[in-house]
Design an enzyme around this catalytic site. Sequence first.
Site, mmCIF file in Angstrom:
data_model
loop_
_atom_site.group_PDB
_atom_site.id
_atom_site.type_symbol
_atom_site.label_atom_id
_atom_site.label_comp_id
_atom_site.label_asym_id
_atom_site.label_seq_id
_atom_site.Cartn_x
_atom_site.Cartn_y
_atom_site.Cartn_z
ATOM 1 N N ARG A 1 -8.737 -0.451 4.201
ATOM 2 C CA ARG A 1 -7.879 0.588 3.643
ATOM 3 C C ARG A 1 -6.501 0.045 3.287
ATOM 4 O O ARG A 1 -5.871 0.522 2.336
ATOM 5 C CB ARG A 1 -7.712 1.742 4.634
ATOM 6 C CG ARG A 1 -8.914 2.661 4.794
ATOM 7 C CD ARG A 1 -8.573 3.823 5.701
ATOM 8 N NE ARG A 1 -7.304 4.419 5.284
ATOM 9 C CZ ARG A 1 -6.317 4.739 6.123
ATOM 10 N NH1 ARG A 1 -6.437 4.504 7.416
ATOM 11 N NH2 ARG A 1 -5.203 5.276 5.660
ATOM 12 N N CYS B 1 -6.126 12.662 12.044
ATOM 13 C CA CYS B 1 -5.713 11.259 11.985
ATOM 14 C C CYS B 1 -5.729 10.683 13.392
ATOM 15 O O CYS B 1 -5.221 11.301 14.324
ATOM 16 C CB CYS B 1 -4.312 11.147 11.386
ATOM 17 S SG CYS B 1 -3.743 9.454 11.207
ATOM 18 N N ARG C 1 0.471 14.481 11.794
ATOM 19 C CA ARG C 1 1.464 14.253 10.742
ATOM 20 C C ARG C 1 1.486 15.516 9.875
ATOM 21 O O ARG C 1 0.895 15.560 8.799
ATOM 22 C CB ARG C 1 1.110 13.010 9.931
ATOM 23 C CG ARG C 1 1.315 11.734 10.716
ATOM 24 C CD ARG C 1 1.210 10.493 9.864
ATOM 25 N NE ARG C 1 -0.166 10.050 9.753
ATOM 26 C CZ ARG C 1 -0.523 8.898 9.202
ATOM 27 N NH1 ARG C 1 0.381 8.089 8.709
ATOM 28 N NH2 ARG C 1 -1.792 8.552 9.125
ATOM 29 N N ASP D 1 4.426 0.792 12.089
ATOM 30 C CA ASP D 1 3.280 0.107 11.484
ATOM 31 C C ASP D 1 3.161 -1.353 11.915
ATOM 32 O O ASP D 1 2.182 -2.013 11.576
ATOM 33 C CB ASP D 1 3.361 0.185 9.955
ATOM 34 C CG ASP D 1 2.814 1.492 9.420
ATOM 35 O OD1 ASP D 1 2.287 2.301 10.211
ATOM 36 O OD2 ASP D 1 2.916 1.725 8.190
ATOM 37 N N ASP E 1 4.250 20.561 6.985
ATOM 38 C CA ASP E 1 5.097 21.745 6.871
ATOM 39 C C ASP E 1 6.424 21.448 6.174
ATOM 40 O O ASP E 1 6.981 22.317 5.497
ATOM 41 C CB ASP E 1 5.348 22.359 8.250
ATOM 42 C CG ASP E 1 6.028 21.397 9.212
ATOM 43 O OD1 ASP E 1 5.660 20.204 9.230
ATOM 44 O OD2 ASP E 1 6.918 21.836 9.952
ATOM 45 N N LYS F 1 0.835 -1.211 0.000
ATOM 46 C CA LYS F 1 0.000 0.000 0.000
ATOM 47 C C LYS F 1 0.864 1.253 0.000
ATOM 48 O O LYS F 1 0.615 2.199 -0.749
ATOM 49 C CB LYS F 1 -0.902 0.014 1.233
ATOM 50 C CG LYS F 1 -1.726 1.295 1.376
ATOM 51 C CD LYS F 1 -2.538 1.321 2.644
ATOM 52 C CE LYS F 1 -1.764 1.839 3.838
ATOM 53 N NZ LYS F 1 -1.713 3.323 3.865
ATOM 54 N N ASN F 2 1.882 1.269 0.844
ATOM 55 C CA ASN F 2 2.688 2.473 1.007
ATOM 56 C C ASN F 2 3.638 2.720 -0.154
ATOM 57 O O ASN F 2 4.308 3.755 -0.200
ATOM 58 C CB ASN F 2 3.467 2.411 2.320
ATOM 59 C CG ASN F 2 2.564 2.535 3.527
ATOM 60 O OD1 ASN F 2 1.454 3.066 3.427
ATOM 61 N ND2 ASN F 2 3.010 2.035 4.670
#
Length: 432
Positions: free
Chosen positions: A411, A119, A124, A319, A127, A22-23
Amino acid sequence: MDKLLIRGGRRLQGEVTISGAKNAALPDLCATLLSAEPVTLANVPQLQDVSTTLKLLRNMGVVAERHADDVNRVTLDAGRVTNPEAPYELVKTMRASILVLGPLLARFGRARVSLPGGCAIGSRPVDQHIKGLQAMGALITVAHGYIEATGPLGTDGQPGRLKGARITTDMVTVTGTENLLMAATLAEGETILENAAQEPEIIDLADLLIAMGAKIEGQGTHRIRIQGVDKLHGLSSVNAHPIIPDRIETGTFLCAVGAAGGDVTLRKVNADHLESVVEKLREAGVSIEVGTDWIRVQADGRPKAVGFRTREYPAFPTDMQAQFMALNTVAEGTAIIHETIFENRFMHVNEMIRLGANIAVDGHSAVVTGVPQLSGATVMATDLRASASLVIAGLVADGETLIERIYHLDRGYDRMEAKLRDIGADIERLKA
């Protein structure tokens, strides 16, 4: 909303094929905005976050279709992008939507992207993305919940190409590194990214960009060097870029077998991407054999409690914290877990306690004392990885465990309950 019903106590036996990461898939999909030619990606997982990203890209004018003969193959054509904007309605469900900012700005000279919504696992901020793009000459304002960005203005008053720059982020940021890496491929001159993230997904993105004609060196280290080019080309189906295996899905199944017991072989994996997790599982007494693209995991009896501290790659990944905690709940002994990445990533603890776990949280640390047996109950998923940890806990709990709000699980896990059922778990999805 769908729910998962698990009847615990079964050993796991057989084979599981791991899906694409996914990432890696999400930044790769966004990277196709950098080319006016079609780009084909292979091994794209069937996830809700992927569907959301495809919807976002289509909203901009990208033509994106999964292949009829291979649903894990997707071709995207960004040749006619008419709307370089990411609206709040789409961004609010997935923070990774910020990854369209760099590609849109680099190729079209302008972008309007909604600030990501809240979240559950913590702040997160974006900037560092903004700071890096400003160093490349972008003009950026943040107002009314949107990032409004244009390239540096030329003498004619029109936005031009971004300029290469030396950028040092204040912290290691994966999506920040990805956004700036993509933007730099079409910038004028050389860009050097210092303090860059080193995750395998960064290397995967760089490999895709290089295949499209980008000039990149140093991916996978803390310093990435990019020489900007005038344009990037597409990739045909024959030359499709294969997305790397999902190391977090791999680790999740390893923890599931370690907790529930059994003998399972994972196929289409890259063990080099999760050495820290494998090392901790071996410390827990789990037997792991590694091949070129497979891992065999065997476990009998209760594991041993193992503590760890989450850190940026290549250290233990945040994770995987919740899933390993689930294993520790039924381990022999006591383990201390330190979470250093996200401030709210112990939200699964209260749900595990409902299942009979013995966990005490003190700030950014959790003390887990293993118990011989968890007890099934109704629990609620609070985020993606918490969902997976509750599934693991349910597999080892006595009786029935009902997990609510599993849209979080969808997800990031490709048909998880089907894969678990194939290796002997008693698990079913209850449709809303």
